[in-house]
Design a protein around this motif. Sequence first.
Motif: not given
Length: 368
Positions: A121-124, A152-157
């Motif tokens: 999961d890209a969030r976690i 998720i945001s671009t910064a997270d990615r």
Amino acid sequence: MAAQLSGIWLNTPAVTLAGNLLHCRRSPSATLSAVHTSTSSPTIQIVGGKNLGWNGLQSSKLGSTLDIDIEEFDWIELDADLYHWTKALRPVQWYPGHIAKTEKELKDQLKLMDVVIEVRDARIPMSTSHPQMDSWLGNRKRIIVLNREDMISTADRNAWASYYARQGTKVVFSNGQLGMGTMKLNRLAKALAGGVNIKRKAKGLLPRPVRAGIIGYPNVGKSSLINRLLKRRMCPAAPRPGVTRELKWVRFGKDLELLDSPGIIPMRINDQSAAIKLAICDDIGERSYDVTEVAAILVQMLARLPAVGNIALRDRYKIETDGRVGRIFIQKLALQLFNGDTHQAAFRVLSDFRKGKFGWVALERPPR
């Protein structure tokens, strides 16, 4: 001004976590000795003016993050606070009976795989990584898929992309619902396992399809990803954990075979901070946790994240809050919208987060 709240009785002065953060970074097993349980009608006396945590304890300096740049935000401190919030809660454990059988069968099938596709999961991403995965795979080639990149945001990615690039790990960002990233995954799987048929040809054997196993935690989107790759519904998929219950090989064209597997999860989740994140993101069965407790912790996390903060919570629910004690926020929301039903109020907050009502944000960033 004071408020009464059912929970744990604090019979010693509040203890700040800020002074212990360096210790927390070195030893995550640090505990708060100020918390004790009582055998009689437990309540918390919460008095305004303190940066309170889950149980009314002073928290770290993360109480106000509205003026902190997202790149300067200290995720280590948030993780330290989350660790202490979970100490007072009933442990979250979830291990349906079919998982034990699946795990045994999956280990046998791993011997047949040319490449393993681990979906997270890209969030976690860290919380949806099985602690035994590395030992199971050994030297087998692996691709990590961070699914739900749209959440998720671009910064997270960018942060996760840089992290895995530094590690030399192959990573693909995908959206299993819309099919984004599937073609890249297809090409990468074939490229990594391309040496298989070269060796077969050298031995005088005919080429065979590349065998790729798709594995990961429950409800991270494995089956949806396969269906998008195949461009047809071959595997059962639904937005809840535990839908896939048996291993299934499916053919993708002439040169790729995919193994869809049920979600696997440790028999015992020792990291309760990770367990809470799994619950927040709906990657674990709802019966395994208290919805009110999980939603209250989510409120405290969102209040500290610069991308959300107290203002977003206030604007959405029209409730004044400092995000310090999530349980009080849930109680206020219950009184305002649900005739005092805290379960419905908690479910609304969790549902709003899962639907992106606070914006799309990750709950984890890469370790430094």
